[in-house]
Write an enzyme that holds these catalytic residues in place. Sequence first.
Site, PDB file in Angstrom:
ATOM      1  N   ASP A   1     -45.865 113.411 103.381  1.00  0.00           N
ATOM      2  CA  ASP A   1     -46.402 113.358 102.060  1.00  0.00           C
ATOM      3  C   ASP A   1     -47.950 113.675 102.020  1.00  0.00           C
ATOM      4  O   ASP A   1     -48.786 112.991 102.518  1.00  0.00           O
ATOM      5  CB  ASP A   1     -46.080 112.261 101.040  1.00  0.00           C
TER       6      ASP A   1
ATOM      7  N   CYS B   1     -45.079 108.973 106.332  1.00  0.00           N
ATOM      8  CA  CYS B   1     -44.460 109.990 105.550  1.00  0.00           C
ATOM      9  C   CYS B   1     -45.346 111.134 105.667  1.00  0.00           C
ATOM     10  O   CYS B   1     -46.487 111.228 105.707  1.00  0.00           O
ATOM     11  CB  CYS B   1     -44.137 109.521 104.279  1.00  0.00           C
TER      12      CYS B   1
ATOM     13  N   HIS C   1     -44.182 104.731 101.213  1.00  0.00           N
ATOM     14  CA  HIS C   1     -44.881 104.807  99.876  1.00  0.00           C
ATOM     15  C   HIS C   1     -44.247 104.736  98.849  1.00  0.00           C
ATOM     16  O   HIS C   1     -43.214 105.442  99.026  1.00  0.00           O
ATOM     17  CB  HIS C   1     -46.100 106.085 100.005  1.00  0.00           C
TER      18      HIS C   1
ATOM     19  N   ARG D   1     -50.124 113.282 100.009  1.00  0.00           N
ATOM     20  CA  ARG D   1     -51.114 112.250  99.353  1.00  0.00           C
ATOM     21  C   ARG D   1     -51.213 110.979 100.239  1.00  0.00           C
ATOM     22  O   ARG D   1     -52.218 110.391  99.761  1.00  0.00           O
ATOM     23  CB  ARG D   1     -50.411 111.804  98.004  1.00  0.00           C
TER      24      ARG D   1
ATOM     25  N   CYS E   1     -41.782 108.046  96.920  1.00  0.00           N
ATOM     26  CA  CYS E   1     -41.571 108.950  98.325  1.00  0.00           C
ATOM     27  C   CYS E   1     -40.275 109.948  97.664  1.00  0.00           C
ATOM     28  O   CYS E   1     -39.276 109.388  97.295  1.00  0.00           O
ATOM     29  CB  CYS E   1     -41.086 107.962  99.426  1.00  0.00           C
TER      30      CYS E   1
HETATM   31 CO    CO Z   1     -42.682 110.228 101.245  1.00  0.00          CO
END
Ligand code: CO
Length: 208
Positions: free
Chosen positions: A43, A41, A97, A45, A100
């Site tokens: 993302d 992803c 994750h 993090r 998400c």
């Molecule tokens: Co995500």
Amino acid sequence: MKIKQLFSNNQEWINTKLKQDPDFLKKLSSDQKPTILYIGCSDSRVTAEELMGAQPGEVFVHRNIANMVPNTDLSSMSVINYAVSILKVQHIVVCGHYGCGGVKAAMDSSDLGILNPWLRNIRDVYRLHREQLMAIEDESERYRRLVELNIQEQCINVIKTADYQKAYKDRKASVHGMVFDLETGKLKDLKIDFDKELEQIMEIYTLD
Ligand code: CO
């Protein structure tokens, strides 16, 4: 983080790497021989290489919203083609994750414009596993399960590609579904039993 900071960080990184290995840049610029393709992803993090402790050159990375592998997506399909057929990676990791935002958005009914067709792929995952998901009363548990099922379905999408099927026949390239837990920092193998999952669908998707 400010843009200026990027350049001073970069210089610091060069210094550190060269201190560890004076030939670092020489090796880096010569070639890449990654053994793993990581699809994760976007993302901020879920930092692919950092969380796995991977060094430059070790992992070929593709990231998009909610670690998707839609069969009409030229970007992820090209990445799989290059990684599997040219770089000849041994392992393909699809890593999602918990928490998400993409998966969460697909659980809501809001109109998100250009994101709608992308998130619809996750809604399809929900529909495929509707019975199992609806049986989970706790909403946050259901959300976690959808994250896992989405990873599983994207792994199956990898397996559906002709590139993967050829690589599997030649050298047993394997697919791994993993989930990253932001609360514990742990990377967990979902240990998906692909033989079982694929038993009924391979007659549909096998490409000879
Ligand atoms: Co995500």
